[in-house]
Design a protein around this motif. Structure first.
Motif, PDB file in Angstrom:
ATOM      1  N   THR A  41     -65.205  -6.606 -15.399  1.00 26.63           N
ATOM      2  CA  THR A  41     -64.091  -5.898 -14.801  1.00 26.63           C
ATOM      3  C   THR A  41     -63.140  -5.549 -15.942  1.00 26.63           C
ATOM      4  O   THR A  41     -62.909  -6.375 -16.825  1.00 26.63           O
ATOM      5  N   THR A  42     -62.609  -4.324 -15.937  1.00 28.49           N
ATOM      6  CA  THR A  42     -61.786  -3.843 -17.042  1.00 28.49           C
ATOM      7  C   THR A  42     -60.526  -3.175 -16.529  1.00 28.49           C
ATOM      8  O   THR A  42     -60.545  -2.499 -15.501  1.00 28.49           O
ATOM      9  N   TRP A  82     -46.116 -17.440 -20.325  1.00 27.03           N
ATOM     10  CA  TRP A  82     -46.361 -16.081 -19.838  1.00 27.03           C
ATOM     11  C   TRP A  82     -47.692 -15.864 -19.128  1.00 27.03           C
ATOM     12  O   TRP A  82     -47.860 -14.868 -18.429  1.00 27.03           O
ATOM     13  N   ALA A  83     -48.658 -16.739 -19.312  1.00 28.41           N
ATOM     14  CA  ALA A  83     -49.981 -16.559 -18.697  1.00 28.41           C
ATOM     15  C   ALA A  83     -50.028 -17.361 -17.386  1.00 28.41           C
ATOM     16  O   ALA A  83     -50.149 -18.587 -17.404  1.00 28.41           O
ATOM     17  N   THR A  84     -49.913 -16.666 -16.284  1.00 30.13           N
ATOM     18  CA  THR A  84     -49.848 -17.290 -14.970  1.00 30.13           C
ATOM     19  C   THR A  84     -51.011 -18.248 -14.738  1.00 30.13           C
ATOM     20  O   THR A  84     -52.167 -17.895 -14.936  1.00 30.13           O
ATOM     21  N   GLY A  85     -50.679 -19.464 -14.334  1.00 25.89           N
ATOM     22  CA  GLY A  85     -51.689 -20.460 -14.010  1.00 25.89           C
ATOM     23  C   GLY A  85     -52.091 -21.357 -15.156  1.00 25.89           C
ATOM     24  O   GLY A  85     -52.653 -22.432 -14.933  1.00 25.89           O
ATOM     25  N   VAL A  86     -51.823 -20.951 -16.401  1.00 29.65           N
ATOM     26  CA  VAL A  86     -52.189 -21.779 -17.550  1.00 29.65           C
ATOM     27  C   VAL A  86     -51.143 -22.883 -17.701  1.00 29.65           C
ATOM     28  O   VAL A  86     -49.970 -22.614 -17.938  1.00 29.65           O
ATOM     29  N   LYS A  87     -51.589 -24.124 -17.536  1.00 29.36           N
ATOM     30  CA  LYS A  87     -50.687 -25.278 -17.679  1.00 29.36           C
ATOM     31  C   LYS A  87     -50.619 -25.731 -19.130  1.00 29.36           C
ATOM     32  O   LYS A  87     -49.560 -26.077 -19.624  1.00 29.36           O
ATOM     33  N   THR A  88     -51.778 -25.768 -19.805  1.00 26.98           N
ATOM     34  CA  THR A  88     -51.820 -26.066 -21.232  1.00 26.98           C
ATOM     35  C   THR A  88     -52.944 -25.261 -21.875  1.00 26.98           C
ATOM     36  O   THR A  88     -53.937 -24.932 -21.230  1.00 26.98           O
ATOM     37  N   SER A 131     -65.385 -11.170 -17.228  1.00 30.55           N
ATOM     38  CA  SER A 131     -66.432 -11.502 -16.284  1.00 30.55           C
ATOM     39  C   SER A 131     -66.411 -13.013 -16.108  1.00 30.55           C
ATOM     40  O   SER A 131     -66.452 -13.755 -17.096  1.00 30.55           O
ATOM     41  N   VAL A 132     -66.310 -13.455 -14.854  1.00 28.71           N
ATOM     42  CA  VAL A 132     -66.201 -14.880 -14.553  1.00 28.71           C
ATOM     43  C   VAL A 132     -67.219 -15.242 -13.480  1.00 28.71           C
ATOM     44  O   VAL A 132     -67.436 -14.481 -12.539  1.00 28.71           O
ATOM     45  N   GLU A 192     -61.228 -11.041 -10.411  1.00 30.88           N
ATOM     46  CA  GLU A 192     -61.147 -10.698 -11.830  1.00 30.88           C
ATOM     47  C   GLU A 192     -60.058  -9.662 -12.062  1.00 30.88           C
ATOM     48  O   GLU A 192     -59.292  -9.764 -13.023  1.00 30.88           O
ATOM     49  N   LYS A 193     -59.964  -8.668 -11.192  1.00 28.31           N
ATOM     50  CA  LYS A 193     -58.952  -7.609 -11.328  1.00 28.31           C
ATOM     51  C   LYS A 193     -57.547  -8.191 -11.240  1.00 28.31           C
ATOM     52  O   LYS A 193     -56.666  -7.822 -12.030  1.00 28.31           O
ATOM     53  N   VAL A 194     -57.326  -9.108 -10.306  1.00 29.31           N
ATOM     54  CA  VAL A 194     -56.013  -9.748 -10.172  1.00 29.31           C
ATOM     55  C   VAL A 194     -55.689 -10.536 -11.444  1.00 29.31           C
ATOM     56  O   VAL A 194     -54.570 -10.459 -11.972  1.00 29.31           O
ATOM     57  N   ILE A 195     -56.668 -11.295 -11.953  1.00 28.69           N
ATOM     58  CA  ILE A 195     -56.471 -12.075 -13.186  1.00 28.69           C
ATOM     59  C   ILE A 195     -56.102 -11.143 -14.338  1.00 28.69           C
ATOM     60  O   ILE A 195     -55.151 -11.391 -15.078  1.00 28.69           O
TER      61      ILE A 195
END
Length: 145
Positions: free
Chosen positions: A4-5, A30-36, A111-112, A127-130
């Motif tokens: 997805t691009t 700034w990266a939503t969801g990244v805790k560490t 791609s996940v 993927e698009k939302v991410i």
């Protein structure tokens, strides 16, 4: 594996954008969801070669390692080096294309695969939302600095 691009134009030169991408310690800002995001290994140029992530982006909560390959300030790509309990595969890249003046087009490819079955359409939508969330966060972080 289909990717997805999406892309966005950021009002900054490529080197400034790549510096933000390479600053993993700031991802929780700034990266939503990244805790560490902890660098596990670096390459000769001191950029991260492997990074351990703790992610809490409902419904995905996981820990995993990504392996990175850098091409100066043009591209950075990654793949899943140590799978988590949910993530079984992840391949992605940021591709930076300088535009007129100090603007840069940033294309994010992703791609996940996860351990729970998902319909292809739902997976691509996730993927698009991410991607869109990451690009907006990156733009905001770069243009604020």
């Amino acid at each position: 594996m289909a990717r997805t691009t999406s892309d966005i134009v950021i009002d900054a030169p490529a080197d400034q954008i790549m510096a933000v991408i390479a600053d993993f310690s700031a991802y929780p800002v700034w990266a939503t969801g990244v805790k560490t995001a902890d660098v596990v290994a670096t390459a000769d140029d001191d950029r991260a070669r492997q990074v351990h992530f703790v992610l809490d982006a409902a419904p995905i909560r996981d820990e995993y390692d990504l392996a990175y390959v850098w091409d100066a300030d043009r591209t950075v790509s990654w793949r899943l080096a140590e799978p988590g309990s949910m993530l079984t595969s992840m391949d992605g890249a940021y591709v930076l294309e300088p535009l007129d003046g100090a603007r840069t087009r940033v294309t994010y490819q992703l791609s996940v695969d996860v351990s729970v079955p998902l319909l292809g359409m739902l997976k691509r939508k996730a993927e698009k939302v991410i991607i869109d969330t990451a690009l907006k966060g990156l733009k905001k972080q770069v243009e604020a600095s």
